[in-house]
Design a protein around this motif. Structure first.
Motif: not given
Ligand code: 13P
Ligand code: SF4
Length: 353
Positions: A27-34, A43-49, A52-55, A76-80
Motif C-alpha cells: 500500500h505504501i508503494d502504491a501511494t508513494k506519489d500521493i 507523518s509516515k506512521e499516520d500514512w501507513n494507516y 490502504p484506504y486511499v488504495v 490532507p489525506e482526503i484532499y491529496h
C-alpha cells in the motif's frame, strides 16, 4: 433506506471483510506519489494507516464510475489522496455541472452535496456522513427568507450557497464568498437582501454601493477570530501576513492583509509566497497547501470546522461501498433552487471575462 452502523468499529469491521485495510509495504508503494504531496504534514506512521484506504477508495471509484468532489477544508489525506477535484464552493458547484461519472461523492458538507444534486438531478450524489452540516445553513429557513421579503418589499434575495435547497428555492440568486460582492453589485435594486451570513453581508456592504440588509446568521468557525488577537499576533511578529475568509467579522477583515474565498486564499499565498502567514480560517487549508509552498511558514492558530471533520477516509469508503447516504431533493424545490444556483454560475462566468 440507509443502514449505516453508528460506531466506527462496526464500519471498520464490515469494511475489512471486503478490502485489504492492513497497513503494508504494498500500500505504501502504491501511494508513494500521493504521500510526497503531503509528507510535510502527515507523518509516515499516520500514512501507513491511511494508505490502504486511499488504495481501496481509488479502486472502488473506478468500479462504481464515481467522482470525488472535495472542499478545500477536507483533511490532507482526503484532499491529496482521493479527491478528483478540489476547490471552493463556487468551483465545486461549477465542476458539478461538468462531471460525466454516474456517482458524485461529495466530500464537504451537506449543502454542497445538495448543490451537486440540484445541478445533477439524474446522478447519484452521496455524502459520507449526514451530520456534516453547517451553522449558516441551519440558521435560516424559507420562512426566514419570506420574512425578509416582507420587511424589504421588492428587494432581491441573494443567498449564500451555505443554505438548504428550500432556502435557495426561495431566493432570487445564490452567491459564494468568491463572487458575493460582484453578485450584489449586479442586482438592479438599490437595496439587496443577503442571507444568511451577517458578516459576509457586512463585509460586502463595506465595499458595495448597495444598501445591503441581512439575516443574522454566522459561521461558528470564523466568528471565533477576534481583531484584538490578530493585532497581538502582528505585534509579536510584524512580518506576519494575515489572510482572512469573509465569513470573519468586519473588524477581523480590517486587520487582514488579504480577504478572500478559500481558493482566493490559496492563490494569494501561492502568488505572494510570504515568509510567514496566518490563515484565519479552517485548519486544513494550511495543511493542504504546505507541501507546495515549502518556503512559507504557516502560523497557528486556526479553527476546526466540526462539520467538515465528520468526513473521513473510512466513511468515504463505506459510503461508496454501500452507496449511502444518498442525497435527495424534492424535484419541485430542486427545479426552483437550480434557477438560483444557475443564475449565480451564469453571472459569475461573465465576471471572469
Ligand atoms: P468557500 O466558498 O470560500 O470555499 O467557503 C465555504 C465555507 O463553508 C467556508 O466556511
Ligand atoms: Fe459552515 Fe463555517 Fe463549517 Fe464553512 S466552516 S461549513 S460556513 S460551519
Amino acid at each position: 433506506m440507509d443502514h449505516f452502523p453508528s460506531k466506527p468499529e462496526q464500519i471498520r469491521e464490515e469494511l475489512s471483510k471486503h478490502y485489504d485495510l492492513t497497513p503494508s509495504q504494498k500500500h505504501i508503494d502504491a501511494t508513494k506519489d500521493i504521500y510526497e504531496k503531503t509528507d510535510r504534514v502527515i507523518s509516515k506512521e499516520d500514512w501507513n494507516y491511511f494508505a490502504p484506504y486511499v488504495v481501496a477508495i481509488n479502486t472502488l471509484k473506478k468500479q462504481k464510475n464515481a467522482v470525488i468532489l472535495a472542499h478545500n477544508y477536507m483533511t490532507p489525506e482526503i484532499y491529496h489522496g482521493v479527491a478528483d477535484f478540489f476547490g471552493d464552493s463556487l468551483q465545486l458547484a461549477i465542476k458539478a455541472t461538468e462531471v460525466e461519472e454516474d456517482v458524485i461523492v461529495q466530500c464537504g458538507v451537506h449543502f454542497m452535496a445538495e448543490t451537486s444534486k440540484i445541478l445533477n438531478p439524474e446522478k447519484t450524489v452521496l455524502i459520507p456522513d449526514l451530520e456534516a452540516g453547517c451553522s449558516l445553513a441551519e440558521s435560516i429557513t424559507a420562512e426566514g427568507v419570506a420574512e425578509m421579503r416582507a420587511k424589504y418589499p421588492g428587494a432581491p434575495v441573494v443567498s449564500y450557497v451555505n443554505t438548504t435547497a428550500e432556502v435557495k428555492a426561495a431566493s432570487d440568486i445564490c452567491c459564494t464568498s468568491a463572487n458575493a460582492l460582484q453578485i450584489v453589485d449586479a442586482m438592479e435594486s438599490d437595496t439587496v437582501i443577503m442571507t444568511p451570513d451577517q458578516y459576509l453581508a457586512q463585509n460586502v456592504a463595506n465595499e458595495s454601493k448597495k444598501n445591503v440588509v441581512y439575516w443574522p446568521g454566522s459561521c461558528i468557525v470564523h466568528e471565533l477570530y477576534t481583531a484584538k488577537d490578530l493585532k497581538a499576533h502582528r505585534e509579536l511578529e510584524p512580518d506576519l501576513k494575515i489572510i482572512a475568509h469573509p465569513e470573519c467579522t468586519p473588524e477581523v477583515v480590517a486587520e487582514a492583509d488579504y480577504t478572500g474565498s478559500t481558493s482566493g486564499i490559496v492563490k494569494w499565498v501561492t502568488d505572494n509566497q510570504p515568509k510567514k502567514t496566518m490563515l484565519v480560517t479552517e485548519c486544513s487549508m494550511a495543511s493542504n497547501i504546505a507541501d507546495q509552498l515549502p518556503d512559507v511558514e504557516f502560523a497557528k492558530p486556526c479553527n476546526m470546522c466540526p462539520f467538515m471533520k465528520k468526513i473521513t477516509l473510512e466513511n468515504i469508503l463505506y459510503s461508496l461501498h454501500t452507496m449511502t447516504h444518498e442525497v435527495k431533493v424534492d424535484p419541485k424545490i430542486s427545479a426552483q433552487a437550480r434557477k438560483a444556483v444557475q443564475a449565480m454560475i451564469d453571472l459569475s462566468k461573465t465576471f471572469t471575462k
